[in-house]
Scaffold this motif. Structure first.
Motif, PDB file in Angstrom:
ATOM      1  N   ALA A 204       0.833  -1.205   0.000  1.00  0.00           N
ATOM      2  CA  ALA A 204       0.000   0.000   0.000  1.00  0.00           C
ATOM      3  C   ALA A 204       0.869   1.256   0.000  1.00  0.00           C
ATOM      4  CB  ALA A 204      -0.927  -0.004   1.212  1.00  0.00           C
ATOM      5  N   LEU A 205       1.960   1.226   0.734  1.00  0.00           N
ATOM      6  CA  LEU A 205       2.844   2.393   0.795  1.00  0.00           C
ATOM      7  C   LEU A 205       3.574   2.586  -0.535  1.00  0.00           C
ATOM      8  CD1 LEU A 205       3.627   4.551   2.834  1.00  0.00           C
ATOM      9  CD2 LEU A 205       5.470   3.060   3.624  1.00  0.00           C
ATOM     10  N   GLU A 206       4.016   1.494  -1.134  1.00  0.00           N
ATOM     11  CA  GLU A 206       4.685   1.585  -2.440  1.00  0.00           C
ATOM     12  C   GLU A 206       3.744   2.157  -3.498  1.00  0.00           C
ATOM     13  OE1 GLU A 206       7.763  -2.186  -1.794  1.00  0.00           O
ATOM     14  OE2 GLU A 206       5.812  -2.467  -2.770  1.00  0.00           O
ATOM     15  N   GLU A 207       2.493   1.733  -3.477  1.00  0.00           N
ATOM     16  CA  GLU A 207       1.518   2.273  -4.431  1.00  0.00           C
ATOM     17  C   GLU A 207       1.264   3.761  -4.179  1.00  0.00           C
ATOM     18  OE1 GLU A 207      -1.883  -0.200  -3.907  1.00  0.00           O
ATOM     19  OE2 GLU A 207      -0.923  -1.976  -4.802  1.00  0.00           O
ATOM     20  N   ARG A 208       1.302   4.151  -2.913  1.00  0.00           N
ATOM     21  CA  ARG A 208       1.014   5.537  -2.562  1.00  0.00           C
ATOM     22  C   ARG A 208       2.086   6.499  -3.057  1.00  0.00           C
ATOM     23  NH1 ARG A 208      -2.263   6.031   2.942  1.00  0.00           N
ATOM     24  NH2 ARG A 208      -3.228   8.082   2.662  1.00  0.00           N
ATOM     25  N   VAL A 209       3.325   6.047  -3.132  1.00  0.00           N
ATOM     26  CA  VAL A 209       4.420   6.936  -3.526  1.00  0.00           C
ATOM     27  C   VAL A 209       4.795   6.790  -4.995  1.00  0.00           C
ATOM     28  CG1 VAL A 209       5.330   6.832  -1.170  1.00  0.00           C
ATOM     29  CG2 VAL A 209       6.323   5.369  -2.936  1.00  0.00           C
ATOM     30  N   ALA A 210       4.145   5.874  -5.699  1.00  0.00           N
ATOM     31  CA  ALA A 210       4.560   5.549  -7.064  1.00  0.00           C
ATOM     32  C   ALA A 210       4.595   6.759  -7.985  1.00  0.00           C
ATOM     33  CB  ALA A 210       3.646   4.463  -7.641  1.00  0.00           C
ATOM     34  N   GLU A 211       3.668   7.681  -7.813  1.00  0.00           N
ATOM     35  CA  GLU A 211       3.579   8.839  -8.707  1.00  0.00           C
ATOM     36  C   GLU A 211       4.263  10.082  -8.151  1.00  0.00           C
ATOM     37  OE1 GLU A 211       2.322   8.417 -11.712  1.00  0.00           O
ATOM     38  OE2 GLU A 211       1.912   6.331 -11.173  1.00  0.00           O
ATOM     39  N   LEU A 212       4.952   9.946  -7.006  1.00  0.00           N
ATOM     40  CA  LEU A 212       5.570  11.110  -6.376  1.00  0.00           C
ATOM     41  C   LEU A 212       7.059  11.167  -6.692  1.00  0.00           C
ATOM     42  CD1 LEU A 212       3.952  11.071  -2.797  1.00  0.00           C
ATOM     43  CD2 LEU A 212       3.454  12.650  -4.677  1.00  0.00           C
ATOM     44  N   ASP A 213       7.558  12.380  -6.908  1.00  0.00           N
ATOM     45  CA  ASP A 213       8.992  12.591  -7.100  1.00  0.00           C
ATOM     46  C   ASP A 213       9.678  12.771  -5.753  1.00  0.00           C
ATOM     47  OD1 ASP A 213       8.784  12.494  -9.868  1.00  0.00           O
ATOM     48  OD2 ASP A 213       8.318  14.649  -9.993  1.00  0.00           O
ATOM     49  N   GLY A 214      10.930  12.332  -5.692  1.00  0.00           N
ATOM     50  CA  GLY A 214      11.766  12.629  -4.533  1.00  0.00           C
ATOM     51  C   GLY A 214      11.512  11.771  -3.317  1.00  0.00           C
ATOM     52  N   VAL A 215      10.826  10.635  -3.477  1.00  0.00           N
ATOM     53  CA  VAL A 215      10.544   9.762  -2.336  1.00  0.00           C
ATOM     54  C   VAL A 215      11.388   8.498  -2.433  1.00  0.00           C
ATOM     55  CG1 VAL A 215       8.799   8.473  -1.066  1.00  0.00           C
ATOM     56  CG2 VAL A 215       8.185  10.637  -2.176  1.00  0.00           C
ATOM     57  N   ASP A 216      12.061   8.170  -1.348  1.00  0.00           N
ATOM     58  CA  ASP A 216      12.889   6.961  -1.283  1.00  0.00           C
ATOM     59  C   ASP A 216      12.370   6.099  -0.133  1.00  0.00           C
ATOM     60  OD1 ASP A 216      14.820   5.041  -1.459  1.00  0.00           O
ATOM     61  OD2 ASP A 216      16.455   6.283  -0.677  1.00  0.00           O
ATOM     62  N   LEU A 217      11.882   4.904  -0.458  1.00  0.00           N
ATOM     63  CA  LEU A 217      11.421   3.963   0.554  1.00  0.00           C
ATOM     64  C   LEU A 217      12.490   2.911   0.805  1.00  0.00           C
ATOM     65  CD1 LEU A 217       7.709   3.163  -0.477  1.00  0.00           C
ATOM     66  CD2 LEU A 217       8.503   4.769   1.260  1.00  0.00           C
ATOM     67  N   ARG A 218      12.827   2.708   2.061  1.00  0.00           N
ATOM     68  CA  ARG A 218      13.740   1.631   2.449  1.00  0.00           C
ATOM     69  C   ARG A 218      12.965   0.748   3.431  1.00  0.00           C
ATOM     70  NH1 ARG A 218      18.857   2.417   0.970  1.00  0.00           N
ATOM     71  NH2 ARG A 218      19.621   1.006   2.593  1.00  0.00           N
TER      72      ARG A 218
END
Length: 337
Positions: A204-218
């Motif tokens: 759910a979090l990966e889908e939420r940031v998919a269209e955003l620039d400048g986000v890095d999920l670890r």
């Protein structure tokens, strides 16, 4: 003469909560306490002056049903031994304000472990306790814990968040607030690090940031070096929790000399008074992009080498305060007997 105290934790491991590891080191170094790590045989049959509970629910679970049953039986036997003793005092640190939702039998036992403590230790002044003896011993800082880790250069516009990813930590709300802030201030970036509690939450979090620039999920457990890099690269650490009482992540960020943005409550207001309100910024209700930008603006006014005042959270002082609490608990138990 030092008091002989058994803790409910064993020798710390690499994955042990840093609070426990640092308390273990502080008590071992104290001349006022003979520090005993947990051992079932010694706990049930040994000689000591006080027993100190931390998260007793951790004693009630095994890797199989029969190991869990055995641990519940052993913990019940320990509770009965301590309850019957005329000389062994029981101390309980109130890490959480409510008992875990852990099944009827286990909750029954946890409630009685809490009820039978001779003295309660609170980590902050806003923890509500009953009328029995208590001590306020603030959660110690993490400066020594992270002292050997290299700091990273601060990245302008970088917002960070770290710690286990749980639903109550509202990471999705942080992502939405970041999106709103980034639409007003280009050049912002966001890094989120921590292991999700479920695969569904990670997706759910990966889908939420998919269209955003400048986000890095670890989305993994962060070793100390990675946590320090994430935190020190950020201008601001944001913890958008729905509920916050004793947060190690807040103190970790402050120990790394990074300001935090957290929900407004009595605990965080007291922390802001202690360390300085530039270091602890608060938002009301739900986190918004505007609140995020306002906190970033204040964070940028903090001088490069400034440090928050964490003098009350020195671990040598913590050990001294624990020794005093143990002596009070022992006196209370033996006076009743």
């Amino acid at each position: 003469m030092p008091v002989r105290v058994m803790q409910s934790f064993r020798a710390p491991r690499a994955t042990t909560n840093p609070y426990i590891t640092m308390l273990d080191h502080a008590l071992a170094a104290s001349d006022e306490v003979e520090h005993l790590r947990f051992d079932w045989v010694q706990a049930l049959r040994g000689d000591y002056d006080a027993f100190h509970w931390h998260w007793p629910e951790g004693k009630l679970h095994g890797s199989s049903w029969w190991k869990t049953a055995g641990k519940v039986a052993l913990t019940t036997a320990l509770w009965l031994r301590l309850r019957a003793s005329r000389r062994i005092a029981v101390v309980r640190t109130v890490h959480n304000v409510e008992l875990p939702d852990d099944g009827r039998m286990r909750r029954w036992l946890l409630a009685r472990i809490y009820r039978d403590a001779d003295l309660l230790i609170a980590l902050n002044s806003e923890t509500e306790l009953d009328e029995r003896p208590s001590a306020l011993i603030p959660h110690g800082h993490y400066r020594s814990w992270y002292a050997e880790q290299p700091r990273a250069p601060r990245v302008p516009g970088r917002v960070g968040a770290f710690g286990g990813v749980r639903r109550y930590k509202n990471v999705g709300v942080l992502v939405d607030a970041y999106a709103a802030a980034a639409s007003r201030e280009p050049g912002l970036s966001l890094e989120i690090g921590g292991r999700p509690s479920t695969p569904q939450l990670a997706r759910a979090l990966e889908e939420r940031v998919a269209e955003l620039d400048g986000v890095d999920l670890r989305l993994e457990f962060l070793e100390d070096g990675e946590l320090v890099r994430l935190a020190t690269q950020a201008e601001l650490i944001v913890l958008a929790y729905r509920f916050m009482h004793n947060s190690g992540s807040v103190l970790a960020a402050l120990s790394l000399d990074r300001p935090v943005l957290v929900p407004r409550n009595d605990v965080n207001e007291a922390l802001a008074r202690e360390v300085g309100d530039a270091w602890v910024r608060m938002y009301d209700d739900e986190l918004t992009g505007e609140a995020l930008l306002d906190a970033l603006e204040v964070a940028r006014t903090i001088p490069e080498r400034a440090r928050p005042d964490l003098a009350r959270r020195d671990w040598e002082r913590t050990a001294t305060d624990h020794a005093a609490a143990y002596r009070r608990a022992i006196a209370a138990r033996r006076s009743r007997s």
